[in-house]
Design a protein around this motif. Structure first.
Motif, PDB file in Angstrom:
ATOM      1  N   GLU A 178       1.017  -1.269   0.049  1.00  0.00           N
ATOM      2  CA  GLU A 178      -0.018   0.217   0.313  1.00  0.00           C
ATOM      3  C   GLU A 178       0.619   1.272   0.315  1.00  0.00           C
ATOM      4  OE1 GLU A 178      -2.573   2.406   3.688  1.00  0.00           O
ATOM      5  OE2 GLU A 178      -2.484   0.215   3.398  1.00  0.00           O
ATOM      6  N   GLU A 179       0.097   2.366  -1.238  1.00  0.00           N
ATOM      7  CA  GLU A 179       1.166   3.492  -0.305  1.00  0.00           C
ATOM      8  C   GLU A 179       1.203   4.117   0.329  1.00  0.00           C
ATOM      9  OE1 GLU A 179       1.780   7.107  -3.579  1.00  0.00           O
ATOM     10  OE2 GLU A 179       0.684   5.252  -4.348  1.00  0.00           O
ATOM     11  N   PRO A 180       1.863   4.359   0.818  1.00  0.00           N
ATOM     12  CA  PRO A 180       1.535   5.906   2.184  1.00  0.00           C
ATOM     13  C   PRO A 180       1.195   6.856   1.649  1.00  0.00           C
ATOM     14  CG  PRO A 180       3.770   4.509   2.257  1.00  0.00           C
ATOM     15  CD  PRO A 180       2.940   4.238   1.001  1.00  0.00           C
ATOM     16  N   LYS A 181       0.534   7.721   2.827  1.00  0.00           N
ATOM     17  CA  LYS A 181      -0.363   8.947   2.603  1.00  0.00           C
ATOM     18  C   LYS A 181      -0.962  10.306   3.978  1.00  0.00           C
ATOM     19  CE  LYS A 181      -2.794   7.557  -1.869  1.00  0.00           C
ATOM     20  NZ  LYS A 181      -4.092   7.211  -2.579  1.00  0.00           N
ATOM     21  N   GLY A 182       0.577  11.043   3.512  1.00  0.00           N
ATOM     22  CA  GLY A 182      -0.460  11.803   4.988  1.00  0.00           C
ATOM     23  C   GLY A 182       1.487  11.929   4.988  1.00  0.00           C
ATOM     24  N   GLU A 183       1.838  13.071   6.529  1.00  0.00           N
ATOM     25  CA  GLU A 183       2.790  12.707   7.558  1.00  0.00           C
ATOM     26  C   GLU A 183       2.620  11.675   8.182  1.00  0.00           C
ATOM     27  OE1 GLU A 183       5.306  14.526   6.562  1.00  0.00           O
ATOM     28  OE2 GLU A 183       4.272  14.996   5.221  1.00  0.00           O
ATOM     29  N   PHE A 184       3.625  11.139   8.946  1.00  0.00           N
ATOM     30  CA  PHE A 184       3.497  10.606   9.805  1.00  0.00           C
ATOM     31  C   PHE A 184       4.383  10.219  10.902  1.00  0.00           C
ATOM     32  CE2 PHE A 184       2.786   7.830   5.827  1.00  0.00           C
ATOM     33  CZ  PHE A 184       1.624   7.078   6.362  1.00  0.00           C
ATOM     34  N   VAL A 185       3.925   9.515  12.072  1.00  0.00           N
ATOM     35  CA  VAL A 185       5.025   9.435  13.256  1.00  0.00           C
ATOM     36  C   VAL A 185       5.348   8.487  14.016  1.00  0.00           C
ATOM     37  CG1 VAL A 185       5.488  10.346  16.031  1.00  0.00           C
ATOM     38  CG2 VAL A 185       4.702  11.873  14.008  1.00  0.00           C
ATOM     39  N   LEU A 186       6.035   7.516  13.819  1.00  0.00           N
ATOM     40  CA  LEU A 186       6.249   6.378  14.119  1.00  0.00           C
ATOM     41  C   LEU A 186       6.823   6.551  16.016  1.00  0.00           C
ATOM     42  CD1 LEU A 186       8.274   4.872  11.751  1.00  0.00           C
ATOM     43  CD2 LEU A 186       5.869   5.389  12.107  1.00  0.00           C
ATOM     44  N   VAL A 187       5.587   5.672  16.706  1.00  0.00           N
ATOM     45  CA  VAL A 187       6.123   5.389  18.170  1.00  0.00           C
ATOM     46  C   VAL A 187       6.585   3.896  18.155  1.00  0.00           C
ATOM     47  CG1 VAL A 187       4.982   5.750  20.400  1.00  0.00           C
ATOM     48  CG2 VAL A 187       4.381   7.207  18.962  1.00  0.00           C
ATOM     49  N   LEU A 188       7.914   3.474  18.238  1.00  0.00           N
ATOM     50  CA  LEU A 188       8.400   2.169  18.568  1.00  0.00           C
ATOM     51  C   LEU A 188       8.656   1.611  20.195  1.00  0.00           C
ATOM     52  CD1 LEU A 188       9.247  -0.256  16.864  1.00  0.00           C
ATOM     53  CD2 LEU A 188      11.634   1.313  16.519  1.00  0.00           C
ATOM     54  N   GLU A 189       7.979   0.213  20.733  1.00  0.00           N
ATOM     55  CA  GLU A 189       8.979  -0.092  21.606  1.00  0.00           C
ATOM     56  C   GLU A 189       9.910  -0.150  22.082  1.00  0.00           C
ATOM     57  OE1 GLU A 189       6.421  -3.385  24.106  1.00  0.00           O
ATOM     58  OE2 GLU A 189       7.664  -3.699  22.247  1.00  0.00           O
ATOM     59  N   GLY A 190      10.466   0.459  23.338  1.00  0.00           N
ATOM     60  CA  GLY A 190      11.661   0.167  23.690  1.00  0.00           C
ATOM     61  C   GLY A 190      12.403  -1.515  23.913  1.00  0.00           C
TER      62      GLY A 190
END
Length: 282
Positions: A214-226
């Motif tokens: 799927e083509e990503p659309k929009g602005e992203f924030v990734l919150v990744l578990e430590g």
């Protein structure tokens, strides 16, 4: 009297998120320094703010900061705004703040929206300890620095926040999976505070699969578990299992422990009694 620098947080999407204090400051300031005046004029027009604007961005931040500091020393009050969110967070505002302190110009920050905090609070992951990486260096411009940061993130135990543009998302997700493992949990926040805002709790494996198809659309924030303490313990156990008892002892003795304390620690690591370690060494 010298003027003052006001760091004014502006909406990251929904214009209703602006504060009364920011609106008043933007109206009363002598000059607004904006990251992109073409973008910010829409915000000012919406709230009928007529204060003069000047551009302050990544490519003129050092020289323009000197000019703005001179203006403030002569009595001008400057309001600094970024394209979206809080100035100084992943934008050139930090340079102006630094020069203000060097020149003795007073600085204040007017709290408001910040995409990193917004994403963290809605991520469902631990919020007690976190680190903010903003945008990772691009592979094209600084591949070595990107790899260095990814290597550091491999052992990061705090929740990690990363910004990403849609055209780089798939690559970044793959790089993160390679660095920390595909089972690591993350929440992908998209178009925060806007009409099509989404927050998707997933794993790196699932995220990579989705954005390959799927083509990503929009602005992203990734919150990744430590990295979890269980993972760290398992890695330590694996490393101890690969050592002989003599090598394990030498590890602690090399750190300055006496033989008795080293035996005690080796026994604790291996889940056996100190007597058993003593017999093995004999």
């Amino acid at each position: 009297m010298a003027g003052k620098l006001f760091l004014c947080a502006t909406p990251i999407g929904n214009l209703e998120d602006i504060t009364y204090r920011v609106l008043r400051t933007l109206q009363e300031a002598d000059l607004i320094a904006a990251e992109d005046t073409r973008h910010s004029i829409k915000l000012l027009n919406h709230f009928q703010i007529k204060t003069p604007m000047t551009s302050y961005h990544e490519y003129n931040k050092v020289d323009k900061a000197r000019y703005l500091v001179e203006q403030m020393l002569s009595g001008v009050n400057v309001a600094l705004i970024t394209d979206a969110g809080t100035p100084g967070i992943s934008d050139p505002g930090e340079e102006l703040v630094r020069q203000c302190y060097e020149a003795g110009v007073e600085v204040t920050s007017l709290p408001g929206p910040a995409a990193c905090i917004t994403a963290l609070t809605m991520s469902g992951l631990s919020t007690r300890r976190f680190c903010f990486e903003a945008f990772l260096p691009s592979e094209k411009s600084d591949r070595k620095e990107r790899q260095r940061i990814l290597e550091e993130l491999k052992n990061e135990t705090r929740t990690i926040i990363i910004y990403e543009a849609p055209h780089h998302l798939a690559k970044t997700l793959k790089d993160l999976r390679e660095a920390v493992g595909g089972s690591r949990r993350l929440t992908i926040c998209r178009e925060l505070t806007k009409k099509y805002e989404t927050a998707w709790q997933t794993s790196l494996d699932e995220a990579v699969s989705r954005y390959e198809a799927e083509e990503p659309k929009g602005e992203f924030v990734l919150v990744l578990e430590g990295k979890s303490l269980d993972e760290i313990r398992e890695e330590k156990v694996r490393s101890w299992e690969e050592m002989s008892v003599q090598e394990h002892m030498a590890l602690y003795e090399g750190q300055g422990m006496d033989r008795k304390e080293a035996m005690k620690q080796v026994a604790k690591d291996r889940g056996v009694s100190k007597r058993e370690i003593y017999q093995m060494l004999l």
